[in-house]
Write an enzyme that holds these catalytic residues in place. Structure first.
Site, short mmCIF file in Angstrom:
data_model
loop_
_atom_site.label_atom_id
_atom_site.label_comp_id
_atom_site.label_asym_id
_atom_site.label_seq_id
_atom_site.Cartn_x
_atom_site.Cartn_y
_atom_site.Cartn_z
N CYS A 75 0.87 -1.17 0.00
CA CYS A 75 0.00 0.00 0.00
C CYS A 75 0.91 1.22 0.00
O CYS A 75 1.70 1.40 0.93
CB CYS A 75 -0.92 -0.01 1.22
SG CYS A 75 -1.94 1.47 1.37
N CYS A 213 -5.32 6.59 -3.20
CA CYS A 213 -4.67 5.28 -3.34
C CYS A 213 -3.30 5.51 -3.95
O CYS A 213 -3.18 5.94 -5.11
CB CYS A 213 -5.51 4.36 -4.23
SG CYS A 213 -4.74 2.75 -4.54
#
Length: 276
Positions: A75, A213
């Site tokens: 991530c 994101c």
């Protein structure tokens, strides 16, 4: 019994951070419960971090458990939050981050935290996607996408205006398409008029749109360069939660830069409440 957490976010992509030494019997259950924005604290995931200060620079081992209770290998904004957490505790401006997708370096640069991302790939087997050659501008479940892995799989679609896309409708069929054996994140991007892009992302594991994101921003930047849609370096990418910057270093690997904020601290119960 409770355990302490710290809440951080990177351009709106928010995480609870819990030290890996804390006893949590079921990390997946805790993430499902506390990431819920109605009944829990609310977050896009829980980062379990272990700090190893004997190294130079210090190292932090990162495990991300998403709201669906599953572990994600990487991530981008989570790595930047982990780096800020570790740098706050060690008084340093650089750390190494061990993720399931590889080891990354992160540095403080003014107000930003910059992380060198994992190697990216358009190779179908490595993404994975059921295809014989790289998927570039092909229709999957009604959406024209290009597919890349930037630590996790992403299907990227370039559109005229991201605001015109009903993302919660068009993304789930692509996210769950049979050609993706492990699923995929779905990004839509539109040009901002200056070589950069606006971004919206439907995230696997969150099962909804997120404010930002990081791996998606990198996916948009590298795919846009692959398709000849921009030759900018850095590439500015703007999700709803703020502005990110994707650059390419002298090793040819992308870096992701943007702000990180420490929101607040608290405690969560490690086991669900007993039903009366």
């Amino acid at each position: 019994m409770t355990v302490p957490f710290q809440k951080y976010h990177g351009t709106g992509n928010d995480f609870l951070i819990i030290h890996a030494d804390e006893h949590v019997p079921d990390r997946g259950e805790l993430a499902e419960r506390e990431c819920d924005r109605t009944d829990g604290v609310g977050a896009d995931g829980i980062l379990f971090l272990a700090l190893e200060e004997t190294f130079d620079p210090p190292r932090v081992v990162m495990t991300l458990v998403q709201p669906d209770g599953e572990t994600a290998p990487m991530c981008g904004n989570g790595a930047r939050c982990a780096a800020e957490w570790a740098m706050d505790r060690t008084g340093t401006d650089s750390v190494m981050i061990d993720t399931q997708a590889g080891t990354l370096r992160a540095d403080r640069d003014g107000e930003d935290v910059v992380v060198e991302m994992t190697d990216l790939t358009f190779d179908p087997d490595a993404i994975p996607v059921d295809a014989d050659e790289p998927v570039l501008r092909e229709e999957i479940e009604g959406l024209e996408v290009s597919v890349v892995n930037t630590g996790v799989p992403h299907a990227v679609s370039f559109v005229d205006d991201v605001d015109d896309v009903a993302l919660e409708e068009v993304a789930p069929p692509v996210r769950h398409a049979d050609v993706f054996p492990k699923g995929t994140n779905v990004c839509v991007a539109s040009p901002d008029g200056s070589g950069g892009f606006r971004q919206r992302t439907y995230e696997r594991g969150v099962e909804g749109e997120t404010e930002s994101c990081g791996t998606g921003a990198v996916a948009i930047a590298v795919t846009a360069r692959r398709l000849g849609l921009t030759d900018a370096d850095p590439v500015d990418v703007s999700p709803p939660g703020g502005d990110l910057r994707v650059s390419f270093n002298d090793r040819g690997r992308p870096t992701l830069a943007g702000p990180v904020e420490h929101e607040f601290d608290g405690e969560v119960a490690v086991e669900p409440p007993v039903e009366p």
